[in-house]
Design a protein around this motif. Structure first.
Motif, short mmCIF file in Angstrom:
data_model
loop_
_atom_site.label_atom_id
_atom_site.label_comp_id
_atom_site.label_asym_id
_atom_site.label_seq_id
_atom_site.Cartn_x
_atom_site.Cartn_y
_atom_site.Cartn_z
N LEU A 182 254.14 21.85 219.07
CA LEU A 182 253.25 22.62 218.37
C LEU A 182 252.02 21.73 218.00
O LEU A 182 250.93 22.46 217.98
CB LEU A 182 253.69 23.20 217.22
N PRO A 183 251.97 20.87 217.25
CA PRO A 183 250.96 20.14 216.93
C PRO A 183 249.92 19.94 218.05
O PRO A 183 248.53 20.30 217.78
CB PRO A 183 251.13 18.63 216.28
N GLY A 184 250.36 19.38 219.10
CA GLY A 184 249.54 19.26 220.36
C GLY A 184 248.85 20.64 220.84
O GLY A 184 247.82 20.87 221.31
N LEU A 185 249.69 21.93 220.79
CA LEU A 185 249.29 23.07 221.33
C LEU A 185 248.35 23.60 220.50
O LEU A 185 247.49 24.31 220.94
CB LEU A 185 250.63 23.96 221.31
N GLU A 186 248.58 23.59 219.07
CA GLU A 186 247.24 24.10 218.43
C GLU A 186 246.09 23.20 218.31
O GLU A 186 244.99 24.00 218.36
CB GLU A 186 248.02 23.78 216.71
N GLU A 187 245.99 21.96 218.71
CA GLU A 187 244.94 21.53 218.97
C GLU A 187 244.46 22.03 220.16
O GLU A 187 243.00 22.21 220.32
CB GLU A 187 245.08 19.97 219.08
N LEU A 188 245.07 22.04 221.26
CA LEU A 188 244.74 22.58 222.46
C LEU A 188 244.11 24.07 222.44
O LEU A 188 243.13 24.30 223.15
CB LEU A 188 245.83 22.51 223.33
N ALA A 189 244.61 24.82 221.50
CA ALA A 189 244.19 25.99 221.40
C ALA A 189 242.89 26.19 220.65
O ALA A 189 241.92 26.92 221.03
CB ALA A 189 245.20 26.98 220.59
N LYS A 190 242.75 25.13 219.63
CA LYS A 190 241.39 25.07 218.85
C LYS A 190 240.22 24.48 219.89
O LYS A 190 239.06 25.17 219.92
CB LYS A 190 241.39 24.07 217.76
N ASP A 191 240.73 23.69 220.80
CA ASP A 191 239.66 23.15 222.11
C ASP A 191 239.45 24.32 222.78
O ASP A 191 238.02 24.38 223.08
CB ASP A 191 240.36 22.01 222.43
#
Length: 685
Positions: A505-514
Motif C-alpha cells: 500500500l505505501p508504494g501504491l499510494e505513491e504510485l497513484a499520486k504520481d
C-alpha cells in the motif's frame, strides 16, 4: 513370375555376390533371385556401388498381392499363404535392401536420398503392402515374422534419414501413415524396434506444424481408444529405459513423442494421461532415469533436455495446478537434483527450460495453495537429492534461489493464514469466481457443465466465460478432482491478494499520486499481475474504462467499479498465468480497519530479503511490514535455499518453528495484536 526357393541356387548366387558384386548388380536387373541376394547383402557393398544397386532394387517394386503361391502353401487366408506369394517375398527383400542402402550409406552420400525421388512413391506403396501383411496376418511363419521385423526396422531408419535430408518427401500421407503403423504395431520389447520410435520423433520435427496428421493416424491405429494410446506410449518409454545397454536416443524419442501427443490441442490425450495415472508413471520413470549413474555418453545430454522439455510443456498449460501437483509429487525435484552433475555441459534447450521453470513459471504458480503444499511436501521428501547434488552452487543457482525464496514466503504466509483463520471453513465458503463476492444467502449458481466456476449473477457468468472459463471448462468436466482443487485455490487466492496489496500500500499510494495527481486514493483501483515474478502492480481510476499502462486490459464491469467507488472497498484486478494465456478476476477488500506497521525503509533491524512488487516501469514499490516479515525475521530465515533444501525434512522443521513462534500469541484473538507482539519481540532481538 516364378520365385521358388532353391537352396542350391541361393548358395550359388551368394558366392557370386561375394566374388563379384558388380556382376550381381547386373544380374539383378533380370533375376529376382539375384535381386533378393543383392538386397540381403546391401550393407556389404562398397560405397561406390550403392547408387547403382539402389537403382536396380527400385525397379518394379511390388505393392500388392500378385502371382501364384508355392504349391505347399495352405489356405489363402493364412499368413503362410501370403508370405509365399512371390510379390510379398520380393517386396520384403527389396524393401530391406533399399532401406539398408539409405540408412547405412546415406550419411556418407546424401545424394542417395535424392536418387529415390522418382521411386519414392513405389517405395511407400511397397512398405504399406509389407505392413499390411505384417499387421493383419500374425498367426504363423516365425522365420518370416523375424525377417519382416528386421526389414521394418531398416525402413524406419531409412525414414529418419529422409526426414533429415529430404523432409518434403515425408509430407506424403502414405509416409505419415506408414510411420504411425511402424511405431504402433511393433512390439516395444523387440530388441530392434527402437528405430521406429526415432522415426516418429524425426517425422514430427520434419513436418513442423503439420505433425497433427501423424497424431491423427496414431489415434486411428488405436481405434480412437486414448487410454490404449497412452498405455502404449508409456510402455515404449519404460522398455527404452530398461534396455541394457540403454539407448539414449530411444529414451529421448519416447519422451518427445509423449510431449507431442500431449500438446494442448490434444485435450483427449491429456485427459487420459491424467485420468489413467499415466502422467504420474511418466514422472516416476524420469525420476528413476535420473538415478542412473552419469555416463560418459554425450547423447545423454539430449535425453536430459527431453526430460525438462516434458516437465515444462506438461506443467506450463491450461489449469496447470494439477499437472504441477502430480509432477512435484512424483520426483520432479529429485530429478532436478540428480541431474545436476550434467548441468555444466547442459545444452541450450535444457538451460532454457530450467531457467523458465524455476525463474518464471513455477514461482508464478505459487499463488495457489495446492501448489505450495505439493511443492513443500516434495521438497521435504526429495531434500536428500537436492542437497547431495550441489544445486545451490551450480549453473542454475540464481533461479533455484529465486524459486526457493518465493516458496519460503508462501509457506510462511500459509502457516500464518492457517493459524489465524479456520481454513476448512474458509475453503468451504462460496465466492463468485469473477468478482469474489461471498454467497451469504446460498443464492449463487455454478457452471452447469463443470460445477467448478461459481457466479453471483448472469453478468459475471458471461464475463467469466469470455475471460477464460471457456478454455478450461471441458477439462474440468473430465477431471472432477481438478475442479475441486481449483475452487479451493481461488478462495484462498483472494486472501493472498488482499495481503499482498496491503503490504504494498505505501508504494501504491505513491504510485497513484504520481500517476493521477489530485485523485483520492479511495477512487483508485489496483492491478496485480502474478504472471510476472516478482508481481507487477498498476493503478487506474475507477471512473476510467481502460488502463493507460496496459491498453490491452479492459477494466472489469462498471457495476463492480461503482460498488468500489461508493464504499470503503478497494477494487483489485488480478491477472494470473495459465499456460500461454492468463486469467483476470476482481477482488474487493476493505483496508480501512487494518493497522499500519512501520515501512521497511524506516526500520533498520530487518535483515530478511523478500520479493517486492514492481510498477510497470520495473521500479520496486515501497512496502510495509506484515506477518510474513515478522515471522521470517524472528526465525532469522535469511537463506531460503538452506531453509528449504537441507535434509532431513526441512519443511517439517520449518513448520514446527513457525508454529512455535506463532504459539506465543495463541491466546490473542486479533491477528494485528499478534503481529504487534511479534514486532516487539523482533525489536528486542
Amino acid at each position: 513370375m516364378s520365385f521358388t526357393i532353391n537352396p542350391a541356387e541361393i548358395e550359388v548366387a551368394n558366392r557370386r555376390f561375394a566374388r563379384n558384386a558388380v556382376a550381381t548388380i547386373k544380374a539383378a536387373k533380370t533375376s529376382l533371385l539375384d535381386r533378393s541376394v543383392l538386397a540381403d547383402h546391401a550393407q556389404m557393398l562398397p560405397l561406390r556401388l550403392a547408387p547403382s544397386a539402389l537403382e536396380v532394387l527400385c525397379t518394379e517394386l511390388p505393392s500388392s498381392d500378385s502371382g501364384e503361391p508355392d504349391p505347399a502353401s495352405p489356405s489363402p487366408s493364412s499368413w503362410n499363404y501370403r508370405i509365399n506369394l512371390p510379390s510379398f517375398r520380393l517386396a520384403l527383400s527389396v524393401l530391406n535392401g533399399v532401406s539398408m542402402i539409405i540408412a547405412h550409406f546415406g550419411p556418407d552420400d546424401v545424394t542417395l536420398v535424392d536418387k529415390l525421388s522418382d521411386k519414392w512413391s513405389s517405395v511407400l506403396d511397397c512398405l504399406l503392402y509389407v505392413l499390411d501383411v505384417f499387421i493383419n496376418t500374425r498367426e504363423g511363419g516365425a522365420v518370416y515374422q523375424n525377417t519382416t521385423s528386421v526389414t521394418l526396422s531398416n525402413a524406419a531408419a531409412m525414414f529418419s534419414m529422409v526426414c533429415f535430408y529430404a523432409p518434403d518427401k515425408m509430407k506424403d500421407e502414405r509416409a505419415i501413415k506408414a510411420t504411425a503403423q511402424l511405431w504402433f504395431h511393433r512390439d516395444p520389447e523387440d530388441k530392434i524396434s527402437h528405430p521406429t520410435t526415432r522415426a516418429v520423433k524425426d517425422l514430427c520435427f520434419a513436418l513442423k506444424e503439420g505433425y497433427g496428421k501423424l497424431l491423427d493416424f496414431l489415434v486411428d491405429e488405436c481405434k480412437g481408444d486414448m487410454d490404449r494410446l497412452v498405455g502404449f506410449a508409456i510402455k515404449r518409454l519404460f522398455v527404452a529405459m530398461l534396455r541394457s545397454p540403454i539407448i539414449y536416443e530411444e529414451v529421448e524419442s519416447s519422451i518427445e513423442i509423449i510431449i507431442l501427443l500431449s500438446d494442448e490441442k490434444r485435450r483427449k490425450f491429456r485427459v487420459s494421461l491424467l485420468r489413467t495415472k499415466g502422467f504420474e508413471m511418466v514422472c516416476d520413470a524420469l525420476a528413476r532415469f535420473s538415478r542412473i549413474p552419469e555416463p560418459s555418453a554425450p547423447e545423454k545430454q539430449d535425453t536430459i533436455a527431453a526430460c525438462f522439455s516434458f516437465y515444462y510443456h506438461s506443467m506450463n498449460t491450461e489449469i496447470s495446478t494439477q499437472w504441477i501437483h502430480e509432477a512435484v509429487s512424483h520426483g520432479f525435484f529429485e530429478a532436478f537434483g540428480n541431474f545436476s552433475p550434467s548441468y555444466a555441459k547442459a545444452n541450450e534447450m535444457t538451460v532454457k527450460n530450467i531457467n523458465d521453470l524455476f525463474g518464471a513459471f513455477l514461482p508464478s504458480q505459487l499463488i495457489y495453495m495446492s501448489v505450495v503444499s505439493a511443492a513443500a511436501e516434495a521438497m521435504d521428501r526429495d531434500a536428500n537429492a537436492l542437497a547431495k547434488q550441489v544445486v545451490v552452487e551450480g549453473r542454475f543457482r540464481q533461479v533455484w534461489a529465486q524459486f526457493c525464496s518465493v516458496l519460503l514466503e508462501r509457506v510462511v504466509w500459509k502457516e500464518i493464514f492457517e493459524v489465524q483463520l479456520n481454513v476448512t471453513a474458509l475453503a468451504d465458503r462460496v465466492v463468485c469466481s469473477v468478482c469474489s463476492k461471498v454467497d451469504g444467502n446460498h443464492s449463487f449458481s455454478r457452471c452447469a457443465r463443470c460445477k467448478s466456476a461459481i457466479y453471483c449473477s448472469k453478468d459475471c457468468q458471461v464475463y467469466g466465460w469470455n475471460r477464460g472459463h471457456k478454455k478450461e471448462c471441458k477439462f474440468l468436466c473430465e477431471i472432477p478432482e481438478m475442479a475441486l482443487t481449483r475452487t479451493k485455490d481461488d478462495v484462498i487466492l483472494n486472501a493472498l491478494v488482499r495481503d499482498d496489496v496491503w503490504r504494498h500500500l505505501p508504494g501504491l499510494e505513491e504510485l497513484a499520486k504520481d500517476r493521477y495527481p489530485g485523485t483520492p486514493f479511495e477512487k483508485i483501483g489496483i492491478v496485480i499481475d502474478y504472471s510476472s515474478v516478482p508481481p507487477t502492480f498498476a493503478v487506474f481510476r475507477l471512473e476510467d474504462d481502460s488502463i493507460p499502462d496496459d491498453a490491452s486490459l479492459s477494466v472489469t464491469r462498471k457495476s463492480t467499479r461503482q460498488e468500489a467507488l461508493h464504499s470503503n472497498k478497494t477494487l483489485m484486478l488480478v491477472k494470473t498465468r495459465q499456460g500461454s494465456s492468463g486469467y483476470l478476476r476482481s477482488v474487493l477488500a476493505d483496508f480501512s480497519t487494518r493497522k499500519t506497521y512501520p515501512r521497511l525503509s524506516e526500520h533498520n533491524h530487518h535483515k530478511v530479503q523478500r520479493m517486492v512488487g514492481r510498477n510497470m516501469d520495473g521500479e520496486s514499490l515501497e512496502t510495509q511490514m506484515d506477518g510474513v516479515d515478522m515471522i521470517m525475521s524472528v526465525l532469522n530465515l535469511q537463506d531460503a535455499t538452506v531453509a528449504l533444501s537441507m535434509p532431513p525434512h526441512p519443511l517439517e522443521r520449518l513448520r514446527k518453528r513457525i508454529s512455535e513462534a506463532m504459539g506465543r500469541g495463541e491466546h490473542l484473538a486479533s491477528e494485528f495484536t499478534l503481529f504487534e507482539m511479534m514486532f516487539k519481540h523482533m525489536l528486542k532481538v
